[in-house]
Design a protein around this motif. Structure first.
Motif, short mmCIF file in Angstrom:
data_model
loop_
_atom_site.label_atom_id
_atom_site.label_comp_id
_atom_site.label_asym_id
_atom_site.label_seq_id
_atom_site.Cartn_x
_atom_site.Cartn_y
_atom_site.Cartn_z
N CYS A 54 0.78 -1.09 -0.10
CA CYS A 54 -0.09 0.03 -0.08
C CYS A 54 0.90 1.29 -0.03
CB CYS A 54 -0.89 0.04 1.09
SG CYS A 54 -2.13 -1.53 1.41
N GLY A 57 0.63 6.38 3.79
CA GLY A 57 -0.87 6.91 4.17
C GLY A 57 -2.25 6.08 3.93
N ARG A 58 -1.80 5.26 3.07
CA ARG A 58 -3.09 4.08 2.69
C ARG A 58 -2.82 3.00 3.42
NH1 ARG A 58 -6.19 6.03 -1.35
NH2 ARG A 58 -6.77 3.98 -2.00
N PHE A 59 -3.74 2.03 3.64
CA PHE A 59 -3.61 0.59 4.36
C PHE A 59 -4.66 -0.54 3.86
CE2 PHE A 59 -6.74 2.93 6.78
CZ PHE A 59 -7.54 1.97 7.30
N SER A 60 -4.56 -1.58 4.24
CA SER A 60 -5.35 -2.58 4.12
C SER A 60 -5.37 -3.34 5.33
CB SER A 60 -5.02 -3.49 2.73
OG SER A 60 -3.92 -4.00 2.76
N GLU A 67 -7.49 -3.68 -2.84
CA GLU A 67 -7.30 -2.19 -2.79
C GLU A 67 -6.79 -1.73 -1.41
OE1 GLU A 67 -10.77 -0.03 -4.20
OE2 GLU A 67 -11.75 -0.67 -2.57
N CYS A 68 -6.22 -0.78 -1.10
CA CYS A 68 -5.91 -0.06 -0.09
C CYS A 68 -6.80 1.12 0.21
CB CYS A 68 -4.55 0.52 -0.16
SG CYS A 68 -3.36 -0.87 -0.17
N THR A 69 -7.07 1.47 1.42
CA THR A 69 -7.96 2.71 1.86
C THR A 69 -7.35 3.65 2.46
OG1 THR A 69 -8.61 1.62 3.77
CG2 THR A 69 -10.06 0.95 1.81
N ASP A 70 -7.89 4.83 2.53
CA ASP A 70 -7.09 6.05 3.27
C ASP A 70 -7.30 5.85 4.78
OD1 ASP A 70 -6.51 7.20 0.96
OD2 ASP A 70 -8.46 8.11 0.73
#
Length: 70
Positions: A54, A57-60, A67-70
């Motif tokens: 990721c 600043g983004r993570f899963s 996908e990764c999210t904010d």
């Protein structure tokens, strides 16, 4: 004789190979199942050998993400 699938593929039945699904990867030959991407990584495409880190600043938060999210 069991089929040995290429990396990025797997065979549940030992007869035919399928692409690793999204959120998963296969990094060796002869897999009977693909491996979930670890938390912090993702894979939006089928048939891959690795997962993608990721971006900063983004993570899963879970395994097997596409996908990764904010």
């Amino acid at each position: 004789h069991m089929v040995d699938c290429d990396p990025g593929f797997f065979s549940e039945n030992g007869v035919s190979c399928s692409k690793c699904p999204v959120g998963r990867f296969g990094n060796q030959t002869g897999l009977s199942a693909c491996i979930d991407c670890a938390a912090g990584k993702f894979q939006p495409n089928e048939g891959n050998l690795t997962c993608i880190e990721c971006a900063a600043g983004r993570f899963s938060s879970d395994d097997g993400r596409t996908e990764c999210t904010d």
